[in-house]
Design a protein around this motif. Sequence first.
Motif, mmCIF file in Angstrom:
data_model
loop_
_atom_site.group_PDB
_atom_site.id
_atom_site.type_symbol
_atom_site.label_atom_id
_atom_site.label_comp_id
_atom_site.label_asym_id
_atom_site.label_seq_id
_atom_site.Cartn_x
_atom_site.Cartn_y
_atom_site.Cartn_z
ATOM 1 N N PRO A 37 0.827 -1.208 0.000
ATOM 2 C CA PRO A 37 0.000 0.000 0.000
ATOM 3 C C PRO A 37 0.857 1.253 0.000
ATOM 4 O O PRO A 37 2.082 1.190 0.155
ATOM 5 C CB PRO A 37 -0.813 -0.130 1.300
ATOM 6 C CG PRO A 37 0.048 -0.974 2.186
ATOM 7 C CD PRO A 37 0.761 -1.929 1.286
ATOM 8 N N ASN A 38 0.221 2.396 -0.153
ATOM 9 C CA ASN A 38 0.949 3.662 -0.117
ATOM 10 C C ASN A 38 1.652 3.818 1.228
ATOM 11 O O ASN A 38 1.075 3.533 2.283
ATOM 12 C CB ASN A 38 -0.008 4.829 -0.338
ATOM 13 C CG ASN A 38 -0.561 4.861 -1.753
ATOM 14 O OD1 ASN A 38 0.094 4.414 -2.690
ATOM 15 N ND2 ASN A 38 -1.769 5.377 -1.918
ATOM 16 N N GLU A 155 5.611 2.406 -10.126
ATOM 17 C CA GLU A 155 4.216 2.847 -10.262
ATOM 18 C C GLU A 155 3.932 3.275 -11.699
ATOM 19 O O GLU A 155 3.463 4.375 -11.974
ATOM 20 C CB GLU A 155 3.915 3.983 -9.281
ATOM 21 C CG GLU A 155 4.076 3.609 -7.824
ATOM 22 C CD GLU A 155 2.999 2.654 -7.309
ATOM 23 O OE1 GLU A 155 2.139 2.221 -8.112
ATOM 24 O OE2 GLU A 155 3.013 2.332 -6.106
ATOM 25 N N HIS A 187 1.027 -0.788 -6.654
ATOM 26 C CA HIS A 187 0.038 -1.060 -5.608
ATOM 27 C C HIS A 187 -1.271 -1.553 -6.234
ATOM 28 O O HIS A 187 -2.293 -1.638 -5.564
ATOM 29 C CB HIS A 187 -0.221 0.193 -4.741
ATOM 30 C CG HIS A 187 -0.870 1.336 -5.462
ATOM 31 N ND1 HIS A 187 -0.157 2.291 -6.131
ATOM 32 C CD2 HIS A 187 -2.165 1.672 -5.622
ATOM 33 C CE1 HIS A 187 -0.983 3.172 -6.672
ATOM 34 N NE2 HIS A 187 -2.208 2.806 -6.374
#
Length: 305
Positions: A37-38, A155, A187
């Motif tokens: 996750p972030n 990303e 993600h």
Amino acid sequence: MSAIVVSNLRVQYGRKVAVDDVSFAVEEGEVFGVLGPNGAGKTTTVECIAGLREPTGGSISVHGLDPRRDAAELHRILGVQLQKSEMPDRLRVAEAMELYASFYDDHADWRELLAELDLSAQADSPFASLSGGQKQRLSIALALVGNPRVAVLDELTTGLDPAARRDTWGLVEQVRARGVTVVLVTHFMEEAERLCDRLALIDGGRLVALDTPAALVARAGAGQKVRFRPTTPLDDRVLTALPEVASVERHGSQVQVTGTGNLVHAVTSALARNRIVAADLRAEPAGLEDAFLALTGRRFDHPSP
């Protein structure tokens, strides 16, 4: 043979530990995913691999090179597409490619690279006029123009629409077909399942698990999911009392049941006994998001602590 070996990596800023004792190896020629996750520490980890960030502790080897000690040599064999890659608005695609190619003694033919990535028509276009998908293609082209042995893609599809995202996945597969080892930071669960041979699952700066996507799901015992819309009010205890059921969640009018064994039969039988019709019933195997929940005890879409 391992292309990358990360041992006991630690990155700390004051009292905050961003990466805590992370170790893994990336095999030559594979697409290796770094998933989390972030705020999990993914980008920090790959920036250390690329020599863009100084770790607090541990060691990294990329084809035998130390990113800190052998930075000049490393940059000749490693290409990087960063999470946020911007260029001057007026810089044309061909100008950017020619500039980047000049940094390498043994560079690829950038015109052929543009053709391969379907950017030839944009060669004279300024960066500002490119679509989101075209900018990502250009980022990949720039990462490959030095004929790298390893490509770090961070990303890659953030901000792209679903069609552009799937087109970009095809580009990653083309990169691997060129014999390049790919480290893919993401993600997006679907992206990781589609592209990655193996995954390092990172949360809160720590390595939670390392395996193939299918093996991570199997190891977590995530089982399967059943989704439906009850036509009459449903008490969750009707389902949570079943031995096959691990959890019951509500998403608006839809109910999602996660469990193991003959889950579909168990759920539909319980509903029938209570005279509840399951409209829009859909059964599917559990995925990485369910595995993350099983391994960490929390949902993937929550930022790392």
